[in-house]
Each structure stands twice: as C-alpha cells, then as structure tokens.
Design an enzyme around this catalytic site. Sequence first.
Site, PDB file in Angstrom:
ATOM      1  N   HIS A 123       0.734  -1.300  -0.055  1.00  9.45           N
ATOM      2  CA  HIS A 123      -0.031  -0.036  -0.017  1.00  9.45           C
ATOM      3  C   HIS A 123       0.984   1.220   0.034  1.00  9.45           C
ATOM      4  CE1 HIS A 123      -3.824  -2.059   0.388  1.00  9.45           C
ATOM      5  NE2 HIS A 123      -3.177  -3.018   1.277  1.00  9.45           N
ATOM      6  N   HIS A 164       1.212  -8.501  -1.435  1.00 11.56           N
ATOM      7  CA  HIS A 164       0.408  -8.644  -2.515  1.00 11.56           C
ATOM      8  C   HIS A 164       0.700  -7.658  -3.684  1.00 11.56           C
ATOM      9  CE1 HIS A 164      -1.659  -5.106  -0.689  1.00 11.56           C
ATOM     10  NE2 HIS A 164      -2.535  -5.973   0.166  1.00 11.56           N
ATOM     11  N   ASN A 182      -1.411  -5.293  -6.210  1.00 10.11           N
ATOM     12  CA  ASN A 182      -2.756  -4.664  -5.577  1.00 10.11           C
ATOM     13  C   ASN A 182      -2.156  -3.553  -4.667  1.00 10.11           C
ATOM     14  OD1 ASN A 182      -3.128  -7.972  -5.893  1.00 10.11           O
ATOM     15  ND2 ASN A 182      -4.523  -6.641  -6.913  1.00 10.11           N
ATOM     16  N   GLY A 183      -3.222  -3.107  -3.931  1.00  8.78           N
ATOM     17  CA  GLY A 183      -2.973  -1.950  -3.181  1.00  8.78           C
ATOM     18  C   GLY A 183      -2.171  -0.689  -3.894  1.00  8.78           C
ATOM     19  N   ARG A 233       2.016   3.913 -17.095  1.00 10.56           N
ATOM     20  CA  ARG A 233       2.300   2.630 -17.607  1.00 10.56           C
ATOM     21  C   ARG A 233       3.700   2.244 -17.394  1.00 10.56           C
ATOM     22  NH1 ARG A 233       2.161   6.532 -21.903  1.00 10.56           N
ATOM     23  NH2 ARG A 233       3.867   6.334 -23.187  1.00 10.56           N
ATOM     24  N   ASP A 265      -5.058 -13.470   1.591  1.00 10.35           N
ATOM     25  CA  ASP A 265      -5.804 -12.159   1.995  1.00 10.35           C
ATOM     26  C   ASP A 265      -7.073 -12.607   2.317  1.00 10.35           C
ATOM     27  OD1 ASP A 265      -5.858  -9.668   2.730  1.00 10.35           O
ATOM     28  OD2 ASP A 265      -5.975  -8.871   0.476  1.00 10.35           O
ATOM     29  N   GLY A 277      -9.984  -7.830   0.347  1.00  7.83           N
ATOM     30  CA  GLY A 277      -9.603  -8.716   0.494  1.00  7.83           C
ATOM     31  C   GLY A 277      -9.882  -9.744  -0.453  1.00  7.83           C
TER      32      GLY A 277
END
EC number: 3.5.1.25
Length: 326
Positions: free
Chosen positions: A173, A194, A197-198, A205, A253, A290
């Site tokens: 994150h 992960h 994600n986050g 790009r 997750d 999640g």
Amino acid sequence: MPTHHTLDDQLTTPMNSPASQHADDHGFVDLQVNGYAGVDFNGDQLAADDLETACQAMRADGVARFLATIITDDLDVMAARARRIANSMVGERLASSMVAGIHFEGPFISHEPGYVGAHPAQATRAATVDAAAKLLDAGGGLVRLVTLAPEQDADGRVTAWLADRGVVVSAGHCNPTLEQLARSIDAGLSMFTHLGNGCPLTMHRHDNIIQRALSLADKLWVCFIADGVHIPFVALQNYLRLVGPERAIVVSDAISAAGKGPGVYRLAGQEVVVDDQLATWAADRSHLVGSACTLRQMADNLRTKLALPADVIRRLTTENPLAALP
C-alpha cells in the site's frame, strides 16, 4: 529446498509425475489472513471459540499455519485487536498450533487514493518507533510481520528497529521512489505485500510501483494473491516468471467470506459484498476488499490456470512462506 529452476523450466514438468501429486502434503502456510469461515479477526467481539472455528475450517482446507492479519485503524483499536487474538489463543490447542503470529498491515501505509486500498485513509500515519512499540507490546511476542509504506518511514528508522527485533518488514500500500524502496531494503525491509494490488487502477504505464518492486525482486520475498480477481492469471504468470519460484509467495488475503461463498460479510466494520465469481467488493463497488478464496483454491488455480507442477506450488504456498519468517 528444491533445486533451482526457472519458472519456464518448471512448466515443463509432467503433471502426472510424482512431484505433481499432493501439493499440500505438508500443509499450506498463509502469511495474510484477515478472517475465515464467517470469523473476522478484525472484529471487536472476537472470542476464543471464533478463532477456533476459523482454525478448524482452515485446517480442513489444508492450512497448517497462518498469520492473523490486523488492518489499519486507530492505533488503540489495532492494539486491542492484537491483544484479543493473543488472549483467544490461550488454552486453545488448535489455535496455538496454527497461528504462527500476527501480521499488522498498517497503519504506516500511504493515505493516497488507490494506494490505501480498503484501509481507512484517516487512520494511516507516519511510522514512529513509539507507535510500532505499542503494537508489538500488544501482540505479546506474536508479531511476525508488519506491512508499511517506505515513504512513511523515510529514514528507515522504524524498519531497522522492527527488523532488529526479528519482525519481517514488508512494503505494501505504497508508492515509494526506486531510491526510497532501495533504502528501505538496506534498512531491513525484506518483502513486498500482494504486489499488483494496493495501487490505483490508473497509474503511469512504465514508472510505477509494480515495475520498481520487480526491479528489486532479487532482494525481496514477493507476495501475490492468486485468485484471478486481484491479478489476472496472464499477469500473474508474467510476474512469477520474473520473480522466480525461489522468491515468490502466494497469500490468500482471506476475509471472513473465505470458505463461505457469495453473500455480505464484514471486515473491521466494513461491509463486503462477495459476488458469484468470489470477487470481494466494497459496498459501493469501488474497490476490492481482501479475498474470498481459500489458499487451497489458489493452489488449484496455480495448477489448472498456470499449469505449475506440485513442487512449485508447494514452494509458493508452504516452503517459501516458512522460509520468509524468522
């Protein structure tokens, strides 16, 4: 540990070979579990019976050990949730054998939209030793992993402090520069939470956190959610080829919906809607919250969608997560 091969080499292993049988013989090890089987580890009413129920369901799904994950909230709330998990383990044989520790995902993460994900932005904060010490004290010796944003610990002081105490520090994150990420690694950061994600749906790009993390993947354990929702399988295959089976880890997750199916569930007071594809949406459908997939389902995805042989699957879901923990 298995002899090192590239992922492309591993893809050529026949699926009917001995190595392809019983991928979870030794039990999965999941470094990121927010809840399971209707139980929310971030719920403020968690009791020992609830934790035992979740452990029984995970054991039935092939999980041997896991980290109970507490997400970003007010520091006192997070500390209370850690104490609740620690207290719930007392005298509970199954929970004591399965809960390998506590994973604090936050609160030292980015507050920026997209990067903050499903965490409450108002509860994020810059890392301090005092705040980290409060969380570790609340965990009663159980804290094994802390996910933070390197830019929230700019001088690496908290990262080094945690690593010196045997806590794995993971970036997640976050949106650090390449230099900030490298400095955090020098301070003791050893994992990425992960990857893919986050982070926002729309970002540069080429110059983005995924590319920066991949460029330093030889220095990190890199975690992925293999449900096909958080990362399309074609992208996951590309990431695994680059990271290699020796540095990659698959995490679930999982939230309270894992093992239950479509419906409405809770994570730390948030309403989560699980659709027929087991995608876990915030109530307004703006972002994922999640996963509802079990690690066994993710291992099956690795076998059926990516054609990985059982020895590689076992490495990603059992051996590597064990090796990553101190």
